[in-house]
Design a protein around this motif. Structure first.
Motif, short mmCIF file in Angstrom:
data_model
loop_
_atom_site.label_atom_id
_atom_site.label_comp_id
_atom_site.label_asym_id
_atom_site.label_seq_id
_atom_site.Cartn_x
_atom_site.Cartn_y
_atom_site.Cartn_z
N TRP A 168 0.81 -1.22 0.00
CA TRP A 168 0.00 0.00 0.00
C TRP A 168 0.84 1.27 0.00
N SER A 169 1.90 1.31 0.77
CA SER A 169 2.72 2.53 0.81
C SER A 169 3.37 2.78 -0.55
N GLU A 170 3.76 1.73 -1.24
CA GLU A 170 4.35 1.86 -2.57
C GLU A 170 3.30 2.31 -3.59
N VAL A 171 2.10 1.75 -3.50
CA VAL A 171 1.01 2.17 -4.39
C VAL A 171 0.75 3.66 -4.22
N ALA A 172 0.65 4.11 -2.96
CA ALA A 172 0.39 5.53 -2.71
C ALA A 172 1.53 6.40 -3.22
N ARG A 173 2.75 5.91 -3.10
CA ARG A 173 3.91 6.70 -3.52
C ARG A 173 3.94 6.92 -5.02
N VAL A 174 3.62 5.88 -5.80
CA VAL A 174 3.75 6.01 -7.26
C VAL A 174 2.51 6.62 -7.91
N LEU A 175 1.41 6.74 -7.17
CA LEU A 175 0.23 7.39 -7.73
C LEU A 175 0.44 8.90 -7.79
N ALA A 176 0.07 9.50 -8.90
CA ALA A 176 0.08 10.95 -9.01
C ALA A 176 -1.08 11.52 -8.20
N PRO A 177 -0.98 12.76 -7.73
CA PRO A 177 -2.12 13.39 -7.06
C PRO A 177 -3.37 13.30 -7.93
N GLY A 178 -4.46 12.85 -7.33
CA GLY A 178 -5.70 12.63 -8.07
C GLY A 178 -5.77 11.28 -8.75
N GLY A 179 -4.70 10.48 -8.66
CA GLY A 179 -4.67 9.17 -9.31
C GLY A 179 -5.52 8.13 -8.61
N THR A 180 -5.76 7.02 -9.31
CA THR A 180 -6.69 5.98 -8.86
C THR A 180 -6.01 4.62 -8.80
N PHE A 181 -6.34 3.86 -7.76
CA PHE A 181 -5.93 2.46 -7.63
C PHE A 181 -7.18 1.61 -7.68
N VAL A 182 -7.20 0.59 -8.55
CA VAL A 182 -8.32 -0.35 -8.67
C VAL A 182 -7.76 -1.75 -8.56
N SER A 183 -8.34 -2.56 -7.67
CA SER A 183 -7.81 -3.91 -7.47
C SER A 183 -8.92 -4.88 -7.12
N GLN A 184 -8.88 -6.05 -7.77
CA GLN A 184 -9.70 -7.18 -7.34
C GLN A 184 -8.80 -8.09 -6.52
N GLN A 185 -9.23 -8.39 -5.32
CA GLN A 185 -8.40 -9.13 -4.37
C GLN A 185 -9.03 -10.48 -4.03
N VAL A 186 -8.17 -11.41 -3.64
CA VAL A 186 -8.61 -12.69 -3.09
C VAL A 186 -8.98 -12.48 -1.63
N GLY A 187 -10.20 -12.85 -1.27
CA GLY A 187 -10.67 -12.62 0.09
C GLY A 187 -10.28 -13.71 1.07
N ALA A 188 -10.49 -13.44 2.32
CA ALA A 188 -10.15 -14.38 3.40
C ALA A 188 -10.97 -15.66 3.28
N GLY A 189 -10.30 -16.78 3.45
CA GLY A 189 -10.99 -18.07 3.44
C GLY A 189 -11.39 -18.57 2.08
N THR A 190 -10.83 -17.99 1.03
CA THR A 190 -11.21 -18.44 -0.30
C THR A 190 -10.83 -19.89 -0.53
N VAL A 191 -11.70 -20.64 -1.14
CA VAL A 191 -11.51 -22.06 -1.46
C VAL A 191 -11.09 -22.86 -0.23
N HIS A 192 -11.60 -22.45 0.93
CA HIS A 192 -11.16 -23.14 2.15
C HIS A 192 -11.59 -24.60 2.16
N GLU A 193 -12.66 -24.93 1.44
CA GLU A 193 -13.10 -26.33 1.39
C GLU A 193 -12.02 -27.21 0.76
N LEU A 194 -11.37 -26.69 -0.30
CA LEU A 194 -10.30 -27.46 -0.94
C LEU A 194 -9.05 -27.49 -0.08
N SER A 195 -8.73 -26.36 0.53
CA SER A 195 -7.57 -26.34 1.43
C SER A 195 -7.73 -27.36 2.55
N GLU A 196 -8.93 -27.40 3.13
CA GLU A 196 -9.16 -28.33 4.24
C GLU A 196 -9.15 -29.78 3.76
#
Length: 253
Positions: A127-155
């Motif tokens: 996050w600190s690196e993302v904020a550093r390289v963004l220009a003022p007024g710039g945007t960050f968009v991200s699709q993230q893997v959430g907690a517990g994803t595919v936990h049935e397979l992991s288990e």
């Protein structure tokens, strides 16, 4: 196909990049309602300088560039794994894309150098690196893997375990705000997944390495055999993928 044949097939499939077309007819996963590639394509139309963090094989950014018809002045991507970086250079070449191979925690680019930073399923978000390289007024968009994803397979592979909080959406909101960004959108989705055979499971675990860290067929053969027999008896193995979308802006300072 026999268990041995399915496992051998799963071990032979190349796993570089983030192209999941091999799974067609073998596994399914629901898609989040926000349509990440379409969303990025829309943001690209107004961006001159674009960075894709942990791009994989560059497929998603290339798809968004094609979909949006965008021609940014600058296209840069970071990637830690050399085979993926090579694929990304090919995928982004039509837009003059430059791929920087580096560790996931780094973005070796100048301060305030991008109008738009995107990232799909990063291993971790610097996050600190993302904020550093963004220009003022710039945007960050991200699709993230959430907690517990595919936990049935992991288990099914490693047994019951406690799901950590590092991938909770609110944890990422707090980290983004601590880095000086303003979070303007945060949505989550729980989506159905199915695996029709154990060969698809092997490919998935080799490709999505955080599902079962240090996975190998040799180490997990008994669990894979049990899963194979379960699928033959009960039908496709069902799991749940967790996803969230986060969009943040750097204030005009």
């Amino acid at each position: 196909m026999t268990f041995a044949a399915l496992v051998a097939e799963g071990e032979a499939v190349p796993v570089e990049g983030w192209d999941f077309s091999w799974f067609e007819g073998r596994a399914t996963e629901g898609r989040p309602p926000w349509g990440y590639q379409r969303l990025v394509a829309d943001r690209l139309r107004a961006a001159r300088r674009v960075l894709d963090v942990q791009t994989g094989g560059g497929e998603v950014l290339a798809g968004a560039l094609r979909e949006g018809g965008a021609r940014p002045d600058t296209v840069v991507a970071t990637e830690s794994w050399a085979p993926n970086a090579a694929l990304a250079r090919q995928a982004l070449a039509p837009w003059g894309g430059r791929v920087v191979q580096c560790v996931n925690s780094a973005i070796p680019c100048p301060d305030a150098s991008f109008d738009l930073v995107v990232s799909r399923h990063p291993v971790s978000t610097p996050w600190s690196e993302v904020a550093r390289v963004l220009a003022p007024g710039g945007t960050f968009v991200s699709q993230q893997v959430g907690a517990g994803t595919v936990h049935e397979l992991s288990e099914a592979m490693i047994g019951p375990f406690e799901v950590g909080t590092a991938r909770e959406p609110e944890v990422h909101r707090a980290a983004a705000e601590a880095a000086g960004l303003e979070v303007t959108r945060l949505e989550r989705a729980s989506l159905p997944m199915t695996f029709d055979d154990v060969g698809a499971v092997v490919v998935f675990l080799r490709k999505v390495i955080w599902t079962v860290p240090e996975f190998s067929v040799e180490a997990y053969r008994p669990q894979l055999l049990a899963l194979h027999e379960r699928i033959r008896r009960d039908g496709p193995f069902r799991a749940t993928s967790e996803r969230f979308l986060i969009e943040a802006h750097r204030p005009n300072w």
